[in-house]
Every structure is written in structure tokens, then in C-alpha cells.
Design a protein around this motif. Structure first.
Motif, PDB file in Angstrom:
ATOM      1  N   SER A 129      51.651  48.282  25.077  1.00 33.95           N
ATOM      2  CA  SER A 129      51.905  49.628  25.601  1.00 33.95           C
ATOM      3  C   SER A 129      51.304  50.684  24.665  1.00 33.95           C
ATOM      4  CB  SER A 129      53.415  49.868  25.708  1.00 33.95           C
ATOM      5  OG  SER A 129      53.655  51.254  25.863  1.00 33.95           O
ATOM      6  N   PRO A 130      50.708  51.719  25.235  1.00 38.39           N
ATOM      7  CA  PRO A 130      50.152  52.790  24.380  1.00 38.39           C
ATOM      8  C   PRO A 130      51.247  53.592  23.677  1.00 38.39           C
ATOM      9  CG  PRO A 130      49.996  53.404  26.694  1.00 38.39           C
ATOM     10  CD  PRO A 130      50.471  51.983  26.664  1.00 38.39           C
ATOM     11  N   TYR A 131      52.496  53.456  24.133  1.00 40.25           N
ATOM     12  CA  TYR A 131      53.587  54.261  23.563  1.00 40.25           C
ATOM     13  C   TYR A 131      54.279  53.551  22.410  1.00 40.25           C
ATOM     14  CZ  TYR A 131      52.463  56.208  28.047  1.00 40.25           C
ATOM     15  OH  TYR A 131      51.755  56.694  29.101  1.00 40.25           O
ATOM     16  N   SER A 132      53.919  52.277  22.162  1.00 41.62           N
ATOM     17  CA  SER A 132      54.515  51.532  21.042  1.00 41.62           C
ATOM     18  C   SER A 132      53.767  51.875  19.748  1.00 41.62           C
ATOM     19  CB  SER A 132      54.398  50.031  21.281  1.00 41.62           C
ATOM     20  OG  SER A 132      54.923  49.687  22.532  1.00 41.62           O
ATOM     21  N   PHE A 133      54.384  51.545  18.640  1.00 44.69           N
ATOM     22  CA  PHE A 133      53.766  51.718  17.309  1.00 44.69           C
ATOM     23  C   PHE A 133      52.408  51.000  17.265  1.00 44.69           C
ATOM     24  CE2 PHE A 133      53.646  49.871  12.855  1.00 44.69           C
ATOM     25  CZ  PHE A 133      53.324  51.065  12.217  1.00 44.69           C
ATOM     26  N   GLN A 134      51.368  51.726  16.882  1.00 42.94           N
ATOM     27  CA  GLN A 134      50.007  51.160  16.929  1.00 42.94           C
ATOM     28  C   GLN A 134      49.518  50.684  15.560  1.00 42.94           C
ATOM     29  OE1 GLN A 134      48.221  51.116  20.111  1.00 42.94           O
ATOM     30  NE2 GLN A 134      50.314  51.616  20.755  1.00 42.94           N
ATOM     31  N   GLY A 135      50.374  50.816  14.542  1.00 44.02           N
ATOM     32  CA  GLY A 135      49.965  50.397  13.199  1.00 44.02           C
ATOM     33  C   GLY A 135      49.561  51.588  12.347  1.00 44.02           C
ATOM     34  N   MET A 136      49.516  51.366  11.033  1.00 43.49           N
ATOM     35  CA  MET A 136      49.234  52.463  10.093  1.00 43.49           C
ATOM     36  C   MET A 136      47.738  52.685   9.875  1.00 43.49           C
ATOM     37  SD  MET A 136      52.083  51.996   7.094  1.00 43.49           S
ATOM     38  CE  MET A 136      51.602  53.515   6.247  1.00 43.49           C
ATOM     39  N   GLY A 137      46.892  51.848  10.459  1.00 42.91           N
ATOM     40  CA  GLY A 137      45.446  52.029  10.307  1.00 42.91           C
ATOM     41  C   GLY A 137      45.003  51.891   8.856  1.00 42.91           C
ATOM     42  N   LEU A 138      44.045  52.743   8.482  1.00 42.22           N
ATOM     43  CA  LEU A 138      43.441  52.644   7.147  1.00 42.22           C
ATOM     44  C   LEU A 138      44.480  52.782   6.030  1.00 42.22           C
ATOM     45  CD1 LEU A 138      40.747  52.292   5.697  1.00 42.22           C
ATOM     46  CD2 LEU A 138      40.430  54.768   5.823  1.00 42.22           C
ATOM     47  N   ASP A 139      45.470  53.637   6.228  1.00 36.15           N
ATOM     48  CA  ASP A 139      46.510  53.795   5.190  1.00 36.15           C
ATOM     49  C   ASP A 139      47.219  52.463   4.931  1.00 36.15           C
ATOM     50  OD1 ASP A 139      45.926  56.435   4.997  1.00 36.15           O
ATOM     51  OD2 ASP A 139      47.573  57.108   6.298  1.00 36.15           O
ATOM     52  N   GLY A 140      47.435  51.710   6.002  1.00 37.78           N
ATOM     53  CA  GLY A 140      48.091  50.408   5.869  1.00 37.78           C
ATOM     54  C   GLY A 140      47.204  49.422   5.114  1.00 37.78           C
ATOM     55  N   LEU A 141      45.909  49.459   5.412  1.00 31.61           N
ATOM     56  CA  LEU A 141      44.984  48.554   4.697  1.00 31.61           C
ATOM     57  C   LEU A 141      45.021  48.848   3.205  1.00 31.61           C
ATOM     58  CD1 LEU A 141      41.679  48.407   6.806  1.00 31.61           C
ATOM     59  CD2 LEU A 141      43.599  46.819   6.802  1.00 31.61           C
ATOM     60  N   LYS A 142      45.086  50.142   2.877  1.00 32.49           N
ATOM     61  CA  LYS A 142      45.111  50.511   1.452  1.00 32.49           C
ATOM     62  C   LYS A 142      46.390  50.019   0.787  1.00 32.49           C
ATOM     63  CE  LYS A 142      41.918  54.347   1.868  1.00 32.49           C
ATOM     64  NZ  LYS A 142      41.739  55.774   2.072  1.00 32.49           N
ATOM     65  N   LEU A 143      47.486  50.076   1.526  1.00 32.94           N
ATOM     66  CA  LEU A 143      48.750  49.550   0.969  1.00 32.94           C
ATOM     67  C   LEU A 143      48.649  48.040   0.746  1.00 32.94           C
ATOM     68  CD1 LEU A 143      51.596  51.378   2.956  1.00 32.94           C
ATOM     69  CD2 LEU A 143      50.914  51.704   0.561  1.00 32.94           C
ATOM     70  N   LEU A 144      48.021  47.350   1.694  1.00 34.37           N
ATOM     71  CA  LEU A 144      47.873  45.894   1.545  1.00 34.37           C
ATOM     72  C   LEU A 144      47.024  45.564   0.318  1.00 34.37           C
ATOM     73  CD1 LEU A 144      47.398  44.839   5.279  1.00 34.37           C
ATOM     74  CD2 LEU A 144      49.309  44.247   3.790  1.00 34.37           C
ATOM     75  N   ALA A 145      45.939  46.322   0.140  1.00 31.96           N
ATOM     76  CA  ALA A 145      45.069  46.077  -1.019  1.00 31.96           C
ATOM     77  C   ALA A 145      45.841  46.340  -2.316  1.00 31.96           C
ATOM     78  CB  ALA A 145      43.832  46.953  -0.939  1.00 31.96           C
ATOM     79  N   LYS A 146      46.711  47.329  -2.279  1.00 28.77           N
ATOM     80  CA  LYS A 146      47.535  47.632  -3.452  1.00 28.77           C
ATOM     81  C   LYS A 146      48.462  46.445  -3.768  1.00 28.77           C
ATOM     82  CE  LYS A 146      50.269  51.586  -4.994  1.00 28.77           C
ATOM     83  NZ  LYS A 146      50.830  52.878  -4.609  1.00 28.77           N
ATOM     84  N   MET A 147      49.010  45.844  -2.725  1.00 28.31           N
ATOM     85  CA  MET A 147      49.896  44.690  -2.922  1.00 28.31           C
ATOM     86  C   MET A 147      49.122  43.500  -3.484  1.00 28.31           C
ATOM     87  SD  MET A 147      52.719  45.888  -2.262  1.00 28.31           S
ATOM     88  CE  MET A 147      52.232  47.578  -2.499  1.00 28.31           C
ATOM     89  N   ARG A 148      47.887  43.362  -3.010  1.00 31.98           N
ATOM     90  CA  ARG A 148      47.052  42.272  -3.551  1.00 31.98           C
ATOM     91  C   ARG A 148      46.877  42.452  -5.053  1.00 31.98           C
ATOM     92  NH1 ARG A 148      41.428  41.962  -1.031  1.00 31.98           N
ATOM     93  NH2 ARG A 148      41.363  44.043  -1.878  1.00 31.98           N
ATOM     94  N   ASP A 149      46.592  43.703  -5.448  1.00 28.43           N
ATOM     95  CA  ASP A 149      46.367  43.948  -6.874  1.00 28.43           C
ATOM     96  C   ASP A 149      47.653  43.779  -7.677  1.00 28.43           C
ATOM     97  OD1 ASP A 149      43.827  44.407  -6.123  1.00 28.43           O
ATOM     98  OD2 ASP A 149      43.932  46.600  -6.222  1.00 28.43           O
ATOM     99  N   GLU A 150      48.758  44.276  -7.136  1.00 29.23           N
ATOM    100  CA  GLU A 150      50.028  44.202  -7.887  1.00 29.23           C
ATOM    101  C   GLU A 150      50.561  42.778  -7.994  1.00 29.23           C
ATOM    102  OE1 GLU A 150      53.334  46.778  -6.769  1.00 29.23           O
ATOM    103  OE2 GLU A 150      51.932  48.461  -6.623  1.00 29.23           O
ATOM    104  N   PHE A 151      50.425  42.008  -6.914  1.00 23.58           N
ATOM    105  CA  PHE A 151      51.100  40.695  -6.872  1.00 23.58           C
ATOM    106  C   PHE A 151      50.135  39.505  -6.906  1.00 23.58           C
ATOM    107  CE2 PHE A 151      54.089  43.719  -5.082  1.00 23.58           C
ATOM    108  CZ  PHE A 151      55.281  43.367  -5.692  1.00 23.58           C
ATOM    109  N   GLY A 152      48.837  39.777  -6.878  1.00 24.69           N
ATOM    110  CA  GLY A 152      47.855  38.689  -6.919  1.00 24.69           C
ATOM    111  C   GLY A 152      47.881  37.826  -5.664  1.00 24.69           C
ATOM    112  N   LEU A 153      48.134  38.441  -4.513  1.00 23.37           N
ATOM    113  CA  LEU A 153      48.187  37.682  -3.251  1.00 23.37           C
ATOM    114  C   LEU A 153      46.881  37.830  -2.473  1.00 23.37           C
ATOM    115  CD1 LEU A 153      51.689  39.041  -2.185  1.00 23.37           C
ATOM    116  CD2 LEU A 153      51.218  36.669  -2.843  1.00 23.37           C
TER     117      LEU A 153
END
Ligand code: PEP
Ligand code: MN
Length: 332
Positions: A129-153
Motif C-alpha cells: 500500500s502507498p499509505y504504509s511506511f515506505q522505509g527511511m531511504g538513504l538515511d536508513g542506509l547510513k544508519l546501517l553503515a554506522k552499525m557495520r562500523d560500530e559492531f563489525g557486522l
């Protein structure tokens, strides 16, 4: 047909020969290899003298088939290897979506604590549905990359359309192609040119033949690191979200050389069944298991009903080790 060219054939000549054969041309690390339709059963005359070996097939499962390479392909995912003779079953855990820094840090910290190498979370969500949460986009990718660096995942995240692939390549370690994108040739072809391993999910209305042919798009593009993911197909049954096709998994194990990852979360759709199904998946002797886990599933912005909480995931993981052992595998 797959045609292995002589090692002395250089790149320029290989591409010329590919034109004669109407074939894709890839380099397998030691030589150039041409792949054209399985309806071709004979080497074009122009290639005579330039070929070492060729393989004919009944259908277009070719590079991914055991007939071409009998051993399951080995894929290195950060420090972890799957396929080859590793005997490893890699567990991937994490929420359906990245929702906030606090949420994804909590998930990343759990994975680290449990010795899990790879964190999943979508940032571009292919919602119905277009009315559901569509994801954080680029901001979310940056958070994931941050987690990779912090936790080595390692990070695995989903691509929803081909325009996002460059960003995903920059921030993630494994590209996930979702069930709804499995037929998207823009995505498949771009992933064929990427260096990152790709987890290709089976569309929920897709036959096994169509599934493996989608994988061939990526392989023929030059990316040899493709994993197949069974995540449930649509049947007449409505009590569960989808039906996990374990018979199909046996087919894929028998006929393809691609590592197989199972996703019981999307198949079941309800957290209550996910642990039992996960155990069944590991007992199948596959290369990976991907499970949705959320610090507080009740408030998840997508797929709330199917995500395990942290304690459920901890309990599940403990039970997976002896099952993996019993089928000659190791959980990594
Ligand atoms: C997901 O992994 O969150 C997802 C959307 O999965 P699928 O593409 O299998 O529906
Ligand atoms: Mn999901």
C-alpha cells in the motif's frame, strides 16, 4: 550452451567471439566463458579452435546448474564463508525495516552479542500500500553503515528499484532483491555488474524455472555470487501468509550450484510459527537462514506480526546448533 574459451583468448577476441555466438561473455577468474541460449547445441564455426570445453543444457538453468559446476558455489561474506566445502549455515537476523537509530542499534547489538555476522533491515520497502511506511531511504542506509562500523557486522538490505543500487552498493555488503522485484530486469542486470553478493528472493507466484532464470540474469552479467532465497509462495491457503516451499528447496539443492537461504518469517507471517519453521529449515541442510527480529515487534512499522522479539530469537538460536550438527553443518 556454455562455452569455455582457451586461456590464450584475450578479452577483445572473446567479445568478438561472443558476437558470433550471440552470447554473454564473462571472465571466470581464469578464462573467458560464453553463454547463450540452451536451444543452441553446437559450437558456431567461427569459434572452432578457440574453445576448450562446452556444455549443452535442456533449459536455461546453465551457469547456476550442477551440470556446469557440481559443487555449491563458495561465497565469502565478510569473515564468513558459505557454500564450497564450508558446511556453514549462516544465520542472518534483524528487523524488517530500519526505523530509528535506537532501534537498529538494539538489533545490531543483539546480533553481535549472539555471534551473528550479518544484520538485515530494509530501508527501501516495497509495500503493498502507498499509505504504509515506505522505509527511511538513504538515511536508513547510513544508519546501517554506522552499525557495520560500530559492531563489525555485514549488512544486507533490499533494493526496490534500480536507481537505488549505487547507494546500496556504497553502504551495504549484500544486496537483497525482494520477492516483488524478482522480475525487474533493470535490477537484475545492474546486480550482474555489481561486486557485492546478491540474495535473490523467489517471487511468490514464481515457478522454480523462472526463479533460476532470474538468477541466470545476474550470473550471466558477470556477478558469480548469487544466493537463492525461498520465502514462501502463494497457494490456496489463507491461514498462513504464504507457504514455504520446502519441496522446491530440495529441487534447488539437487539441481543448482547456488547457496540457498531460507526465510521462514515472510512465509509464515506470524511469529508463533517462525521458530519451528526455522528449525525445519536448518534441518534441510541449507546454507543460510534469514529471520526477522525486532526489539519490540508490537510497534514495528512493517511486518509487525511475524517478527521475533529478542528473547525468542536467543532461545531459537540455541536450539539451532544441535540441529545443524545433526545434518553435518555448523551455524555461523
Ligand atoms: C523483507 O525481507 O522484508 C521483504 C520485503 O521480503 P520479501 O521480498 O520476501 O517479501
Ligand atoms: Mn519484512
Amino acid at each position: 550452451m556454455i562455452i569455455e574459451l582457451n586461456k590464450k583468448v584475450n578479452e577483445e577476441r572473446a567479445h568478438e567471439l561472443a558476437k558470433f555466438a550471440k552470447a554473454f561473455c564473462i571472465y571466470d577468474g581464469t578464462r573467458f566463458v560464453l553463454i547463450n541460449s540452451s536451444s543452441q547445441k553446437e559450437i558456431p564455426v567461427e569459434l572452432e579452435g578457440s574453445t576448450d570445453k562446452f556444455y549443452v543444457f535442456e533449459n536455461d538453468l546453465q551457469l547456476g546448474s550442477r551440470k556446469y559446476r557440481n559443487e555449491t558455489r563458495s561465497i565469502q561474506l565478510g569473515k564468513v564463508q558459505i557454500g564450497g566445502n564450508s558446511g556453514n549455515t549462516m544465520v542472518i537476523g534483524g528487523p524488517c525495516s530500519v526505523e530509528s537509530e535506537e532501534q537498529i542499534r538494539s538489533s545490531a547489538s543483539l546480533m553481535k552479542d549472539l555471534g551473528i555476522s550479518t544484520l538485515r533491515a530494509g530501508s527501501y520497502k516495497p509495500r503493498t500500500s502507498p499509505y504504509s511506511f515506505q522505509g527511511m531511504g538513504l538515511d536508513g542506509l547510513k544508519l546501517l553503515a554506522k552499525m557495520r562500523d560500530e559492531f563489525g557486522l555485514n549488512i544486507i538490505t533490499e533494493v526496490r528499484d534500480a536507481t537505488q543500487i549505487d547507494d546500496i552498493i556504497e553502504y551495504a555488503d549484500i544486496i537483497q532483491i525482494g520477492a516483488k522485484s524478482m522480475y525487474d530486469h533493470g535490477i537484475l542486470k545492474k546486480c550482474g555488474k555489481a561486486k557485492q553478493p546478491v540474495l535473490l528472493k523467489r517471487g511468490f507466484g514464481t515457478t522454480l524455472q523462472e526463479f533460476v532464470q532470474a538468477a541466470e540474469f545476474i550470473l550471466a552479467g558477470g556477478n558469480q555470487n548469487v544466493m537463492l532465497c525461498e520465502r514462501g509462495i502463494r497457494t490456496f491457503e489463507t491461514k498462513t501468509r504464504f507457504t514455504l516451499d520446502l519441496c522446491g528447496v530440495s529441487y534447488l539443492k539437487e539441481h543448482t550450484n547456488l547457496p540457498i537461504v531460507l526465510d521462514p518469517s515472510h512465509a509464515m507471517g506470524y511469529a508463533y510459527g517462525v521458530s519451528d519453521l526455522s528449525r525445519a529449515c536448518v534441518a534441510m541442510g541449507v546454507d543460510g537462514l534469514i529471520v526477522e527480529v525486532h526489539p519490540n515487534p508490537a510497534v514495528a512499522k512493517s511486518d509487525a506480526s511475524q517478527q521475533l522479539n529478542h528473547q525468542q530469537f536467543r532461545d531459537l538460536l540455541e536450539t539451532l546448533h544441535p540441529i545443524a550438527n545433526a545434518v553435518g553443518r555448523k551455524i555461523v
